[in-house]
Each structure stands twice: as C-alpha cells, then as structure tokens.
Scaffold this motif. Structure first.
Motif, PDB file in Angstrom:
ATOM      1  N   ILE A 170     -29.918 -72.339  47.749  1.00 44.30           N
ATOM      2  CA  ILE A 170     -31.191 -72.650  47.082  1.00 44.30           C
ATOM      3  C   ILE A 170     -31.188 -74.057  46.455  1.00 44.30           C
ATOM      4  N   PRO A 171     -30.151 -74.441  45.693  1.00 44.56           N
ATOM      5  CA  PRO A 171     -30.215 -75.764  45.056  1.00 44.56           C
ATOM      6  C   PRO A 171     -30.410 -76.912  46.044  1.00 44.56           C
ATOM      7  N   ILE A 172     -29.633 -76.933  47.126  1.00 41.59           N
ATOM      8  CA  ILE A 172     -29.705 -78.095  48.019  1.00 41.59           C
ATOM      9  C   ILE A 172     -31.007 -78.104  48.815  1.00 41.59           C
ATOM     10  N   THR A 173     -31.440 -76.943  49.320  1.00 36.70           N
ATOM     11  CA  THR A 173     -32.674 -76.957  50.121  1.00 36.70           C
ATOM     12  C   THR A 173     -33.880 -77.244  49.230  1.00 36.70           C
ATOM     13  N   THR A 174     -33.885 -76.707  48.008  1.00 35.98           N
ATOM     14  CA  THR A 174     -34.991 -76.994  47.089  1.00 35.98           C
ATOM     15  C   THR A 174     -35.070 -78.491  46.816  1.00 35.98           C
ATOM     16  N   MET A 175     -33.920 -79.109  46.570  1.00 39.87           N
ATOM     17  CA  MET A 175     -33.918 -80.537  46.276  1.00 39.87           C
ATOM     18  C   MET A 175     -34.446 -81.339  47.454  1.00 39.87           C
ATOM     19  N   LEU A 176     -33.944 -81.002  48.653  1.00 40.32           N
ATOM     20  CA  LEU A 176     -34.342 -81.734  49.854  1.00 40.32           C
ATOM     21  C   LEU A 176     -35.859 -81.664  50.067  1.00 40.32           C
ATOM     22  N   PHE A 177     -36.429 -80.445  49.996  1.00 38.07           N
ATOM     23  CA  PHE A 177     -37.854 -80.285  50.275  1.00 38.07           C
ATOM     24  C   PHE A 177     -38.714 -80.852  49.148  1.00 38.07           C
ATOM     25  N   ARG A 178     -38.293 -80.638  47.896  1.00 34.92           N
ATOM     26  CA  ARG A 178     -39.087 -81.173  46.784  1.00 34.92           C
ATOM     27  C   ARG A 178     -39.195 -82.693  46.902  1.00 34.92           C
ATOM     28  N   ASN A 179     -38.068 -83.370  47.162  1.00 30.58           N
ATOM     29  CA  ASN A 179     -38.107 -84.830  47.250  1.00 30.58           C
ATOM     30  C   ASN A 179     -38.960 -85.298  48.417  1.00 30.58           C
ATOM     31  N   PHE A 180     -38.947 -84.546  49.518  1.00 26.85           N
ATOM     32  CA  PHE A 180     -39.779 -84.947  50.651  1.00 26.85           C
ATOM     33  C   PHE A 180     -41.265 -84.700  50.361  1.00 26.85           C
ATOM     34  N   PHE A 181     -41.574 -83.537  49.790  1.00 25.23           N
ATOM     35  CA  PHE A 181     -42.984 -83.176  49.578  1.00 25.23           C
ATOM     36  C   PHE A 181     -43.663 -84.076  48.553  1.00 25.23           C
ATOM     37  N   LEU A 182     -42.890 -84.727  47.681  1.00 22.91           N
ATOM     38  CA  LEU A 182     -43.503 -85.668  46.739  1.00 22.91           C
ATOM     39  C   LEU A 182     -44.279 -86.752  47.483  1.00 22.91           C
ATOM     40  N   SER A 183     -43.826 -87.049  48.731  1.00 27.36           N
ATOM     41  CA  SER A 183     -44.487 -88.119  49.479  1.00 27.36           C
ATOM     42  C   SER A 183     -45.737 -87.639  50.226  1.00 27.36           C
ATOM     43  N   VAL A 184     -46.013 -86.344  50.226  1.00 23.25           N
ATOM     44  CA  VAL A 184     -47.248 -85.845  50.864  1.00 23.25           C
ATOM     45  C   VAL A 184     -48.406 -86.145  49.912  1.00 23.25           C
ATOM     46  N   PRO A 185     -49.482 -86.813  50.416  1.00 26.23           N
ATOM     47  CA  PRO A 185     -50.565 -87.225  49.513  1.00 26.23           C
ATOM     48  C   PRO A 185     -51.203 -86.045  48.775  1.00 26.23           C
ATOM     49  N   ASN A 186     -51.374 -86.218  47.458  1.00 27.92           N
ATOM     50  CA  ASN A 186     -51.985 -85.160  46.659  1.00 27.92           C
ATOM     51  C   ASN A 186     -53.445 -84.908  47.033  1.00 27.92           C
ATOM     52  N   ASP A 187     -54.113 -85.958  47.535  1.00 32.07           N
ATOM     53  CA  ASP A 187     -55.528 -85.803  47.872  1.00 32.07           C
ATOM     54  C   ASP A 187     -55.755 -84.728  48.924  1.00 32.07           C
ATOM     55  N   LEU A 188     -54.810 -84.633  49.856  1.00 36.22           N
ATOM     56  CA  LEU A 188     -54.915 -83.594  50.892  1.00 36.22           C
ATOM     57  C   LEU A 188     -54.957 -82.211  50.250  1.00 36.22           C
TER      58      LEU A 188
END
Lengths: 297, 290
Positions: A170-188
């Motif tokens: 859980i710790p490593i996959t959560t970190m990986l996805f959270r850091n990537f999803f930050l770059s998905v535009p919030n407007d969408l």
C-alpha cells in the motif's frame, strides 16, 4: 591545420581525440564485461556437463551442450526432502505474485486518486502516515505478522503471503499513483462533478484512461518486488507454499549430496527469467519503477 | 447514510488502507517495541517485563557487535565503491557514445534480479575451485588468490562486489539523469575558455550534482540497513559469523534461536538506524522546498 589536412595526416589534436575515444571504448568494454559476464557464465554453465565444469574453462562455451540440467532443475532436483524440481515453486510464485500485484496496484490507484483529486482536511497527514511505511525495515514487523498469520490460520499458506504483500504494498503504490495523479488537470474533475459524475465514475472513465504509463510502472514495480522477495517468503511460508526465491536458496545452499552446479545455474536462470523478460520488454518503464521503488522496504 | 457516503467518499475509500497500515505498521512496530522490553523466548509474553535489559544484553553480545560493525563497514565500502564508480560510468556513458542504450541496459539489467540470484551468481564466481580464481590460473597467473568467501577478514568484499554489481545500475541512471539536466552552455563557455573537461567535471559539474548525491546516499543507506537476502544467499553470514548483518542476526534470533525479546531489540535498533538516516534528510529536503 590546413597543411596537415592537405598532407592527409592527422593533426596532433585529432590524434589525441581518436586516442581518447579509444580509451573510452576500452573502458566501456571492461564495464560491459563486468556486468554482462556473470549472466553469460550463468547461461553457458547451465548447458555444460559436470565433468566439463570441473575441468575449468569458466568463460568457454559448452563443448557438448546438454539440456539435462534444465530438465533436472525444472522437474527432478531435490529441494529439502521432495525431489520434484522447481516447477511447483514456480507455480507458487505465480499464484502468489499475480493476485498480490493486481490487488495492491488497484488499492494504490484508488488511494492515490482519493488523496490527489478528492482532498479533505488532513489529507496531507493521511498521505504522510501511509507513505512513511516505505522507509520502515520490515524486520521490525516480522514477529507480529507471524503471530497474526497463525491466528488467522494463514501461516505457511500462499494466501497469507498474498495478504502480506498486498498490505505492505500500500505505501509504495499509493505514493506512486498520488504523485502521478497530481499532474491530472483539476478542471477535468470539476467539469465531470458539475455534470453529476461520482467518485468511481470519474476514476474509471476519466482518470485511469489518462494514466496507462503509471499503471505499467506500478505493475512492474510490484511484480519485481514481490517475485524477488525473500524476507517475507522465508519467514511465512512452509515447504509446500514456498516461492521460487526460497526454493532456489534451499536448492543451492543445501549441504546434502553432490553439488550439481549446472543444475544450480539452470535453476537460477529459471528464477530470474520472469523479471528479466519484463526488463527486456519494458526497459524504460522498468527504470522508472525501480527509481520509485528504491525507497521501499 | 447515502449522503454521508457521497460527501466523504474519499475518506471512505482510504479508510481500509489506513486501518490496515495503522495495525500492520504502526501497531506492529509498537508491538515489537513492547516485546523488546520482555523476556519472551519462543512466543511473545508480556508478563515478563525486563525494562531495557534486552538492549543491554544486545550490545554485550559479541555476535551483534560483529553484525552491527559489519553494517557500517559494508555500508561504507559499498557507498564509496558504488557512488564513485556509478558516477564514473555515468560520465563515460554521457560522452555521446555509440550504442548508448546498449551500454545502459547492460549496466542496469542486474536490478531486475533478486538478491538471492545475485548472491548465488557471485558465490559461484568467487568459488576458489571453480570460479574466477581458476580462470586466472589457467591464463598463467598461478599465484593469483581470490579467497574472499573463505577468509573472514575479506569476506565483506564479496558482499560489496555483489551488491555493487546489482545496485550500480540505479546509481548510474540517477547520475546520468542529473548530468543530462545540466545546462549545455556551461560546456560551451568552458570550451571557449579552453578549460579541460576533467576540470569542468571536478569544479563545476559534480558540485552541481549535490542533490543527486544526497538522494543516492539515502537510497543506498536504507538498502544497506535492510540487506538480508544477499547475505543469506552469498555467505550465510560466514565464515563463522564474520559476514553477519543486523537483519540476519534478527532473523536468526526470532525464528531459529527462539529469543524473541533479543530479536525485537535488534529490530528496534535497525528501525532507529533508519530514522537516524531519514530524519536529517527529510529536514534538509523540506527546508529546501518550503
């Protein structure tokens, strides 16, 4: 310089450049030999007969190549008191790794999405609490995990290992996805929410289709980590549920009988093959996964 | 109820993970810390409180001394070798060479293998009757000795070379990324001024890589504290206990010697070592970003 060029001879500067290129490629060749040599020796030895191995010639190709070591390693070699080769353990590893990878990547994706795109008061604290798990040496939880698995009746089972790999993934996959999803535009996300779309609809229809690369990275990272794990495997498995890493170590480092080095080498290649193939097929993603995973326990 | 779920869907989605981590990570760390204050043998028993006696006993156990010292010895040598050679290899690969991706792949493929596989490969290569030693003898250098695996004084080098073989790829890749991120104009300016390349590296480029150095040191240091599989597969702590590491000691005490109290104390010391590395690093990182 023009005169030298006319005479068809090299200028001192040009000569020096060629010389330093030569030294550069010589050094690179030595480096390549150091890193690739062991794999070459591993492969060539696995096709040799025992008498040939004992006669030396570490770097030589096999004189009379034989696949017998591979046949023995896969189906006949004795590991502990059973002599059925590695095939059962290879199966254990697959049955353990595939579900553990899929479940932990799915959990990590949902966690990362919740933390990055549906923030709430205290989300940063929750993220820190989850990610801190990446740095903990797992030795500090081994004994209580063993007690818990015994209580749940899962000690020594493949299911128990799956559970443990999912939880500590859980710790490593959560970190990986959270850091990537930050770059998905919030407007969408906002636009979809105004249209009445919910948490999971946005996740499956908008966010996931935007992130194939991070999914591949997470799958590689988890597959490599779980397939190669030894600490949990040796602590919580028994002879019938042991994965490849444990079986390989038992085969090679057992003190009984004659050491059949060619069989050991074939067994080592079999154990390394799945992750090596992944690396060869998906090298670029592989490096990203390893960099992210380097922090992991 | 439905409205509550809709409003807090994000927290609801996270709560199973948070609960699992709270129990299996933080709860279990506390559990191990509690066991380390008891005289537990084969099973955890909380009615045998002994305070910090296990820690006192731990640091008076000769085998733990060897293991704890080895961690720093192995760690220091491994850091030195891997960082210096990793950087040199990254610089060589950065010279606009042909077949760059081929060389990069060759340095990095060992990362894909497990430490058990790496340990077995090097156990074989360092075997004095079959491996590199025999090969060098057959080349005519009959006085050559490579007895790392059988000599307690040098066995640590066997661990270093195997760990380097596996870990160099990641370090090289991080340094290469750092080198590629450096402004090309620095090289142009240096060329105009006629400064030799090695001076540009030593005085300008390498100091600019300081953040990469920090990351690499922390990543490698964490992996050193946790090293376990490599030792088990390569030397199994031997000859004797000369290549023991804290992780091996901990495992042995917990699962073979049924001395859970002492094993828990050693695990807590390992966690403490990680925190001692990590807290200053996080402090520096957050201060720079904040």
């Amino acid at each position: 310089m023009p005169r030298a060029a006319r005479s068809g001879w090299l200028t001192p500067r040009r000569r020096k450049a060629i010389l330093s290129r030569g030294v550069l490629y010589l050094l690179l060749a030595i480096i390549a030999l150091f890193f690739a040599g062991p794999l070459y020796i591993l492969l060539s030895t696995s096709f040799k007969t025992m008498p040939e191995i004992q006669s030396g010639g570490l770097m030589a190709l096999p004189h009379e190549p034989t696949v017998q070591p591979w046949v023995t390693a896969w189906g006949e070699a004795c590991i502990g008191i059973t002599c059925g080769g590695l095939k059962g353990y290879f199966g254990n590893s697959m049955v353990m790794t595939i579900p553990a990878v899929l479940i932990s990547v799915m959990i990590g994706a949902i966690n990362g999405y919740a933390l990055a795109k549906w923030p709430f008061p205290g989300a940063r604290f929750v993220f820190a609490a989850l990610v801190a798990g990446n740095f903990v040496p797992f030795q500090v939880v081994l004994a209580p995990v063993a007690v818990t698995l015994r209580t749940l009746g899962l000690f020594g089972s493949v299911e128990g290992l799956i559970l443990i790999h999912v939880i500590y993934g859980i710790p490593i996959t959560t970190m990986l996805f959270r850091n990537f999803f930050l770059s998905v535009p919030n407007d969408l996300i906002k636009a979809a929410r105004i249209d009445g779309a919910g948490f999971f609809w946005i996740f499956f229809r908008i966010v996931l289709p935007l992130s194939p690369s991070v999914i591949v990275v997470a799958l590689i990272l988890q597959f490599t980590g779980i397939w190669n794990d030894f600490l949990f495997a040796v602590s919580f498995s028994n002879p019938s549920s042991a994965p490849m890493t444990v079986a390989l170590n038992n085969l090679v480092n057992s003190n009984f009988g004659v050491k059949e080095y060619n069989v050991h080498m074939a067994a080592t290649v079999i154990a390394a093959a799945p992750t090596l193939i992944l690396y060869i097929l998906l090298g670029r993603y592989f490096l990203r996964g390893m960099t992210a995973g380097a922090v992991k326990g | 109820m439905r409205r509550f779920l809709q409003r807090h869907v994000s927290q609801v989605a996270l709560s199973p993970s948070l609960a699992l981590i709270a129990i299996f990570l933080y709860g279990f760390i506390a559990y191990t810390a509690a066991v380390s204050t008891t005289n537990s043998k084969a099973f955890p028993r909380f009615d045998s409180f002994v305070g910090l006696e296990q820690y006192w006993r731990l640091f008076h156990t000769p085998r733990w001394h060897v293991a704890f010292t080895n961690m720093f010895l192995f760690g220091g040598l491994f850091l030195l070798v891997t960082i210096s050679l990793g950087l040199v290899i990254a610089i060589l690969i950065d010279q606009r060479i042909r077949a760059e991706s081929f060389f990069r792949s060759i340095v990095m493929y060992p990362m894909a293998m497990s430490f058990v596989v790496t340990g077995i490969i090097w156990q074989w290569l360092l075997n004095p009757t079959l491996g590199i030693e025999v090969m060098v003898h057959q080349l005519g250098f009959t006085s050559f000795r490579l007895d790392w695996l059988t000599n307690p004084d040098t066995v640590i080098w066997a661990l270093v070379v195997a760990a380097f073989w596996q870990g160099c790829g990641l370090v090289m890749a991080l340094f290469l990324a750092g080198l590629r991120g450096i402004d090309e104009d620095i090289w142009k300016a240096a060329a105009v001024d006629g400064i030799p390349a090695w001076r540009v590296y030593v005085y300008i480029v390498i100091p600019m890589l300081a953040p990469v150095f920090l990351t690499v040191v922390v990543l490698l240091a964490l992996s050193i504290v946790r090293s376990f599989d490599l030792v088990v597969a390569l030397t199994n702590g031997g000859p004797g206990v000369s290549s023991d590491l804290p992780s091996v000691f901990m495992f042995d005490m917990a699962f073979r010697r049924t001395n859970l109290g002492l094993s828990a104390a050693s695990a807590v010391v390992m966690l403490g070592t990680v925190l001692a590395i990590l807290i200053p690093y996080l402090y520096v990182e957050t201060r720079e970003r904040g």
